[in-house]
Design a protein around this motif. Structure first.
Motif, PDB file in Angstrom:
ATOM      1  N   ALA A   1       0.836  -1.215   0.000  1.00 36.33           N
ATOM      2  CA  ALA A   1       0.000   0.000   0.000  1.00 36.33           C
ATOM      3  C   ALA A   1       0.862   1.251   0.000  1.00 36.33           C
ATOM      4  N   LEU A   2       1.713   1.363  -1.005  1.00 36.21           N
ATOM      5  CA  LEU A   2       2.603   2.515  -1.154  1.00 36.21           C
ATOM      6  C   LEU A   2       2.851   2.745  -2.639  1.00 36.21           C
ATOM      7  N   ARG A   3       2.693   3.969  -3.083  1.00 33.47           N
ATOM      8  CA  ARG A   3       2.978   4.342  -4.464  1.00 33.47           C
ATOM      9  C   ARG A   3       3.933   5.536  -4.459  1.00 33.47           C
ATOM     10  N   LEU A   4       4.871   5.527  -5.389  1.00 32.80           N
ATOM     11  CA  LEU A   4       5.834   6.612  -5.536  1.00 32.80           C
ATOM     12  C   LEU A   4       5.651   7.252  -6.904  1.00 32.80           C
ATOM     13  N   HIS A   5       5.570   8.583  -6.934  1.00 36.31           N
ATOM     14  CA  HIS A   5       5.340   9.272  -8.206  1.00 36.31           C
ATOM     15  C   HIS A   5       6.221  10.504  -8.340  1.00 36.31           C
ATOM     16  N   ALA A   6       6.727  10.683  -9.552  1.00 30.36           N
ATOM     17  CA  ALA A   6       7.412  11.920  -9.926  1.00 30.36           C
ATOM     18  C   ALA A   6       6.496  12.686 -10.866  1.00 30.36           C
ATOM     19  N   PHE A   7       6.276  13.952 -10.578  1.00 28.89           N
ATOM     20  CA  PHE A   7       5.353  14.769 -11.359  1.00 28.89           C
ATOM     21  C   PHE A   7       6.074  15.959 -11.984  1.00 28.89           C
ATOM     22  N   ALA A   8       5.470  16.486 -13.036  1.00 26.11           N
ATOM     23  CA  ALA A   8       6.016  17.661 -13.707  1.00 26.11           C
ATOM     24  C   ALA A   8       5.424  18.953 -13.153  1.00 26.11           C
ATOM     25  N   HIS A   9       4.505  18.837 -12.194  1.00 24.51           N
ATOM     26  CA  HIS A   9       3.835  20.001 -11.614  1.00 24.51           C
ATOM     27  C   HIS A   9       3.791  19.865 -10.093  1.00 24.51           C
ATOM     28  N   ARG A  10       3.306  20.901  -9.424  1.00 24.72           N
ATOM     29  CA  ARG A  10       3.099  20.845  -7.970  1.00 24.72           C
ATOM     30  C   ARG A  10       1.817  20.061  -7.692  1.00 24.72           C
ATOM     31  N   THR A  11       1.810  18.833  -8.111  1.00 23.79           N
ATOM     32  CA  THR A  11       0.563  18.070  -8.184  1.00 23.79           C
ATOM     33  C   THR A  11      -0.055  17.829  -6.819  1.00 23.79           C
ATOM     34  N   ASN A  12       0.744  17.486  -5.828  1.00 24.17           N
ATOM     35  CA  ASN A  12       0.189  17.217  -4.509  1.00 24.17           C
ATOM     36  C   ASN A  12      -0.471  18.457  -3.925  1.00 24.17           C
ATOM     37  N   ALA A  13       0.196  19.598  -4.045  1.00 29.34           N
ATOM     38  CA  ALA A  13      -0.368  20.854  -3.537  1.00 29.34           C
ATOM     39  C   ALA A  13      -1.629  21.234  -4.312  1.00 29.34           C
ATOM     40  N   ILE A  14      -1.627  20.988  -5.621  1.00 29.86           N
ATOM     41  CA  ILE A  14      -2.794  21.323  -6.449  1.00 29.86           C
ATOM     42  C   ILE A  14      -3.984  20.439  -6.079  1.00 29.86           C
ATOM     43  N   VAL A  15      -3.745  19.145  -5.927  1.00 32.09           N
ATOM     44  CA  VAL A  15      -4.833  18.229  -5.561  1.00 32.09           C
ATOM     45  C   VAL A  15      -5.382  18.574  -4.180  1.00 32.09           C
ATOM     46  N   SER A  16      -4.497  18.895  -3.244  1.00 33.54           N
ATOM     47  CA  SER A  16      -4.953  19.280  -1.900  1.00 33.54           C
ATOM     48  C   SER A  16      -5.835  20.526  -1.961  1.00 33.54           C
ATOM     49  N   ALA A  17      -5.405  21.524  -2.715  1.00 34.70           N
ATOM     50  CA  ALA A  17      -6.189  22.762  -2.830  1.00 34.70           C
ATOM     51  C   ALA A  17      -7.541  22.499  -3.472  1.00 34.70           C
ATOM     52  N   LEU A  18      -7.574  21.677  -4.502  1.00 32.78           N
ATOM     53  CA  LEU A  18      -8.838  21.379  -5.184  1.00 32.78           C
ATOM     54  C   LEU A  18      -9.788  20.610  -4.279  1.00 32.78           C
ATOM     55  N   ARG A  19      -9.280  19.627  -3.578  1.00 38.44           N
ATOM     56  CA  ARG A  19     -10.144  18.815  -2.712  1.00 38.44           C
ATOM     57  C   ARG A  19     -10.636  19.587  -1.497  1.00 38.44           C
ATOM     58  N   GLN A  20      -9.850  20.557  -1.061  1.00 38.12           N
ATOM     59  CA  GLN A  20     -10.247  21.362   0.101  1.00 38.12           C
ATOM     60  C   GLN A  20     -10.893  22.688  -0.307  1.00 38.12           C
ATOM     61  N   GLU A  21     -11.101  22.860  -1.640  1.00 36.95           N
ATOM     62  CA  GLU A  21     -11.728  24.054  -2.185  1.00 36.95           C
ATOM     63  C   GLU A  21     -11.008  25.325  -1.752  1.00 36.95           C
ATOM     64  N   GLN A  22      -9.681  25.289  -1.888  1.00 31.39           N
ATOM     65  CA  GLN A  22      -8.851  26.434  -1.556  1.00 31.39           C
ATOM     66  C   GLN A  22      -8.243  27.022  -2.831  1.00 31.39           C
ATOM     67  N   SER A  23      -7.571  28.144  -2.686  1.00 33.82           N
ATOM     68  CA  SER A  23      -6.924  28.777  -3.836  1.00 33.82           C
ATOM     69  C   SER A  23      -5.818  27.873  -4.373  1.00 33.82           C
ATOM     70  N   LEU A  24      -5.701  27.843  -5.694  1.00 29.66           N
ATOM     71  CA  LEU A  24      -4.710  26.989  -6.323  1.00 29.66           C
ATOM     72  C   LEU A  24      -3.310  27.580  -6.206  1.00 29.66           C
ATOM     73  N   PRO A  25      -2.289  26.734  -6.037  1.00 34.77           N
ATOM     74  CA  PRO A  25      -0.904  27.212  -6.085  1.00 34.77           C
ATOM     75  C   PRO A  25      -0.485  27.477  -7.530  1.00 34.77           C
ATOM     76  N   ASP A  26       0.753  27.841  -7.718  1.00 35.19           N
ATOM     77  CA  ASP A  26       1.306  28.095  -9.047  1.00 35.19           C
ATOM     78  C   ASP A  26       1.133  26.846  -9.922  1.00 35.19           C
ATOM     79  N   LEU A  27       0.555  27.008 -11.095  1.00 33.41           N
ATOM     80  CA  LEU A  27       0.288  25.874 -11.987  1.00 33.41           C
ATOM     81  C   LEU A  27       1.406  25.626 -12.986  1.00 33.41           C
ATOM     82  N   ARG A  28       2.444  26.462 -12.958  1.00 37.25           N
ATOM     83  CA  ARG A  28       3.541  26.252 -13.898  1.00 37.25           C
ATOM     84  C   ARG A  28       4.301  24.975 -13.557  1.00 37.25           C
ATOM     85  N   ARG A  29       5.007  24.455 -14.562  1.00 36.54           N
ATOM     86  CA  ARG A  29       5.742  23.210 -14.380  1.00 36.54           C
ATOM     87  C   ARG A  29       6.827  23.349 -13.312  1.00 36.54           C
ATOM     88  N   MET A  30       6.903  22.313 -12.469  1.00 36.88           N
ATOM     89  CA  MET A  30       7.958  22.229 -11.462  1.00 36.88           C
ATOM     90  C   MET A  30       8.038  20.778 -11.021  1.00 36.88           C
TER      91      MET A  30
END
Length: 233
Positions: free
Chosen positions: A129-158
Motif C-alpha cells: 500500500a505505497l505508491r511513488l510518483h514523480a510529477f512535472a507540476h506541484r501536483t500534490n499541492a494542487i490536488v490538496s487545494a482542489l479537494r479542500q476548495e482552496q486557492s490553487l498554487p502556481d500551476l507552472r511546471r515544477m
C-alpha cells in the motif's frame, strides 16, 4: 414490453442513460480534484470520451478509472492536458492504495536493532500500500487545494515527488525530495540498501556531512509511517 406511458425503446433508453450516469458517478468519486479543476460540464464530456475508449470491462467499478491518466496522455484535446494527467495519476494512486492488500510493517524498534554492518547488503521490502510518483507540476499541492476548495498554487511546471501510502486504513500523501524519491524507488525495485543510498546521495543537495543525519531522519519517519514490510539479508 411497453408500459402504460412508454414504448419499449423509451424504457431501454432510461436504463441506458442511468448506466452512463452511474459510471460517471464512479469516476467523480475517484477523481474529485480533476472534476473540480475542469468543471462539471467539461468533466461529463471528458468522461463520455474516456468511456468510449475505455469502456467498463470488469465486474468491479473500482477499476473503471484506472486508464484516466493514460487517456489524458493521449490525443485528447483539452487545456492543460499534462497537468490534468498528473492530477489523475495522483488520484488514481490514492484509490489504489486504499484498496491495496494489508501487510505487516517494521517498527522503529526493528530498525534500531540493526548494526551498521547489517545495512550494507540488506534489502528493505516496501509495503504493497505505497505508491511513488514523480510529477512535472506541484501536483500534490494542487490536488490538496482542489479537494479542500482552496486557492490553487502556481500551476507552472515544477518537478515534484510524492509518496502515497496507507496508515491505519487512512490514505496519506508525503512530499519527497528527489533524493528521498530515488532511495525509495531503488528499494521498491529490490535493490540493496547500499545501492539505493548511493543513488539517493547523487541527488542530495546538501553537503556530505549533512547526508548521514538526513538519511537517519528519513528512515525514522518512513518506518514510523509504515513504509517498510520486511528486511531481507
Amino acid at each position: 414490453l411497453p408500459s402504460r406511458h412508454l414504448a419499449p425503446r423509451d424504457r431501454v433508453a432510461i436504463y441506458s442513460g442511468m448506466y452512463v450516469s452511474r459510471l460517471q458517478e464512479c469516476l467523480e468519486s475517484d477523481y474529485p480534484a480533476l472534476r473540480r479543476f475542469v468543471g462539471p460540464e467539461k468533466f461529463e464530456k471528458l468522461v463520455r470520451a474516456y468511456l468510449r475508449k475505455f469502456p467498463s470491462r470488469h465486474y468491479s467499478l473500482n477499476v473503471l478509472g484506472r486508464h484516466m491518466a493514460e487517456f489524458l496522455d493521449g490525443d485528447v484535446k483539452i487545456p492543460r492536458r499534462a497537468l490534468l494527467a498528473d492530477i489523475a495519476r495522483l488520484e488514481l494512486a490514492m484509490s489504489e492504495v486504499f484498496d491495496e492488500e494489508g501487510s505487516e510493517t517494521l517498527s522503529p524498534a526493528d530498525l534500531a536493532q540493526l548494526s551498521p554492518a547489517d545495512w550494507a547488503g540488506m534489502r528493505v521490502k516496501l509495503v504493497p500500500a505505497l505508491r511513488l510518483h514523480a510529477f512535472a507540476h506541484r501536483t500534490n499541492a494542487i490536488v490538496s487545494a482542489l479537494r479542500q476548495e482552496q486557492s490553487l498554487p502556481d500551476l507552472r511546471r515544477m518537478p515534484t515527488f510524492v509518496a502515497v501510502y496507507r496508515k491505519d486504513w487512512v490514505v496519506w500523501r508525503m512530499d519527497l525530495t528527489r533524493s528521498m524519491f530515488e532511495i525509495l524507488s531503488e528499494l521498491k525495485k529490490g535493490e540493496p540498501l547500499s545501492h539505493a543510498l548511493a543513488v539517493g546521495a547523487s541527488h542530495f543537495e546538501g553537503s556530505v556531512e549533512e547526508l548521514q543525519p538526513a538519511v537517519g531522519r528519513w528512515f525514522s519517519e518512513w518506518t514510523a509511517e509504515g513504509f517498510f514490510a520486511v528486511i531481507e539479508r
